[in-house]
Design an enzyme around this catalytic site. Structure first.
Site, PDB file in Angstrom:
ATOM      1  N   GLY A 221       0.760  -1.239   0.000  1.00  0.00           N
ATOM      2  CA  GLY A 221       0.000   0.000   0.000  1.00  0.00           C
ATOM      3  C   GLY A 221       0.793   1.294   0.000  1.00  0.00           C
ATOM      4  CB  CYS A 247      10.188  -2.893   0.613  1.00  0.00           C
ATOM      5  SG  CYS A 247       9.044  -2.794  -0.778  1.00  0.00           S
ATOM      6  CG  LEU A 248       5.557   0.128   3.927  1.00  0.00           C
ATOM      7  CD1 LEU A 248       5.062   1.262   3.041  1.00  0.00           C
ATOM      8  CD2 LEU A 248       4.379  -0.708   4.424  1.00  0.00           C
ATOM      9  CG  ASN A 289       5.983  -6.382  -4.546  1.00  0.00           C
ATOM     10  OD1 ASN A 289       5.313  -5.616  -5.230  1.00  0.00           O
ATOM     11  ND2 ASN A 289       5.434  -7.205  -3.674  1.00  0.00           N
ATOM     12  N   GLY A 291       5.286   0.047  -5.554  1.00  0.00           N
ATOM     13  CA  GLY A 291       4.614   0.967  -6.462  1.00  0.00           C
ATOM     14  C   GLY A 291       4.782   2.415  -6.053  1.00  0.00           C
ATOM     15  CE1 TYR A 292       1.569   5.497  -3.454  1.00  0.00           C
ATOM     16  CE2 TYR A 292       1.544   3.100  -3.356  1.00  0.00           C
ATOM     17  CZ  TYR A 292       0.875   4.305  -3.463  1.00  0.00           C
ATOM     18  OH  TYR A 292      -0.499   4.309  -3.575  1.00  0.00           O
ATOM     19  CG  HIS A 332      12.231  -7.371  -1.242  1.00  0.00           C
ATOM     20  ND1 HIS A 332      11.548  -7.631  -0.063  1.00  0.00           N
ATOM     21  CD2 HIS A 332      11.443  -6.531  -1.946  1.00  0.00           C
ATOM     22  CE1 HIS A 332      10.401  -6.978  -0.075  1.00  0.00           C
ATOM     23  NE2 HIS A 332      10.311  -6.313  -1.206  1.00  0.00           N
ATOM     24  CD  GLU A 334      13.653 -10.107   1.492  1.00  0.00           C
ATOM     25  OE1 GLU A 334      12.580 -10.098   0.874  1.00  0.00           O
ATOM     26  OE2 GLU A 334      14.364  -9.087   1.610  1.00  0.00           O
TER      27      GLU A 334
END
Length: 359
Positions: A221, A247-248, A289, A291-292, A332, A334
């Site tokens: 999100g 990531c996020l 992975n 989208g921001y 990522h 990992e």
């Protein structure tokens, strides 16, 4: 049974239903990985999305549950050109079709995923519906499709209660925003005791446990929907405890330090994204992975400096913070696409906590 993919722009693709036949509306994204479909399906970062696999044959080695990244499948839908009917792999425990049905994931195969991906690249990520209802009316379904919003998907992907992976090394507190299992395993394999906390755990609770380091996980999100989490990260940042974010987590740490994020045109999803280490000049192949992205021009250069850059489009892929022992990456490490190109980042995190504790 026939199935239909209806895009928010009114385009319709016809294929065959696989998995669940439940009608779903979601954001449609594409992934360029040639393998790893089970890891994609069990990555919580895909919550609220339907995934188009660009490789034309998916499911040929079946389902090996040991490779799952979380306890269940998360995408709303799964879209492939050809779904293998008879997997060939001594480790296989089920077919992809059976797994989609078991997990309640709505799927569609037999459509032109190349054409679909080109549309998503040109127009950008858009919403869509997968349905087996041949009598659908575009006038009725398009407003519903266009109104769809992922919302606060971290709320449903995070763990409900804390858990611990025992270890005799450093004690790491991992914030689970929708974490892939291999992040905690990568730390645990290095001897760390990893305590996994729900996303909305208060900073005070984390700090009272006196961890040697803090891990901020990936997740789904829009990072700007995580306002409460960002406020707690400000406290964790000020604590001076070493922090590694993926990531996020990378995006949330930037927001916690005055930066800004923006939705990308179609994002980065796949196991073949090259990034450049700005310190050494070396390039690595990474799994991604998201989208921001973090906007470098919004980051205070006295607080953090870029550490990695995407070779394809020049977007930011990481930050090294100057005033605290914190570094973050968008990719990522990992996920082993290289297969071990960026595993050293976990070793760097151990070094931030003091090196190999039992050496």
């Amino acid at each position: 049974m026939k199935a239909f993919l209806i895009l928010a722009n009114g385009m319709v693709f016809t294929g065959e239903s696989i998995g669940s036949t439940e009608e779903v509306v979601s954001e449609i994204v594409f992934n360029t990985s040639m393998t790893g479909y089970l890891e994609v399906l069990t990555d919580p970062s895909y919550a609220g999305q339907s995934v188009v696999m660009t490789y034309p044959l998916i499911g040929n080695y079946g389902i090996c549950r040991e490779d799952m990244e979380s306890r269940r499948a998360w995408p709303e839908g799964f879209i492939v050109r050809e779904c293998a009917r008879k997997p060939s792999n001594f480790r296989s425990e089920a077919s992809l079709r059976d797994f989609l049905l078991e997990q309640g994931v709505t799927g569609i195969c037999g459509l032109d995923t190349r054409a679909l991906t080109k549309i998503l690249r040109e127009v950008g990520t858009m919403n869509g519906m997968i349905t087996t209802n041949a009598d659908f009316s575009l006038e009725e379904v398009l407003p519903r499709i266009r109104a769809y919003d992922q919302g606060r998907v971290v709320d449903r992907t995070t763990c409900p209660t804390p858990s611990v992976l025992p270890g005799d090394g450093y004690r790491v507190a991992m914030m689970d925003f929708g974490a892939k299992g291999n992040i905690a395993r990568s730390l645990n394999e290095r001897g760390c005791e990893v305590t996994i906390y729900p996303a909305f755990t208060k900073a005070e609770t984390i700090l009272d446990a006196k961890p040697d380091g803090i891990m901020l996980s990936n997740g789904p999100g829009d990072p700007k929907n995580c306002g409460e989490i960002i406020e707690e990260l400000k406290i964790l940042y000020q604590s001076g405890i070493p922090i590694f974010a993926i990531c996020l987590g990378h995006q949330l740490m930037a927001l916690a330090n005055g930066g800004d994020t923006k939705k990308m045109h179609f994002g980065h999803r796949g196991g073949n994204h090259p990034v450049k280490d700005l310190r050494t000049g070396r390039c690595y192949i990474t799994s991604q992975n998201h989208g921001y992205m973090v906007l470098p021009e919004t980051m205070d250069k006295t607080v953090a400096v870029p550490s990695f850059r995407n070779v394809n489009d020049g977007t930011n892929e990481g930050y090294e913070y100057l005033q605290k022992p914190v570094y973050t990456v968008q990719f990522h490490p990992e996920a082993c696409p290289g297969p071990h190109d960026t595993n050293f980042l976990f070793d760097r995190f151990l070094a931030m906590m003091g090196g190999e504790k039992n050496a």
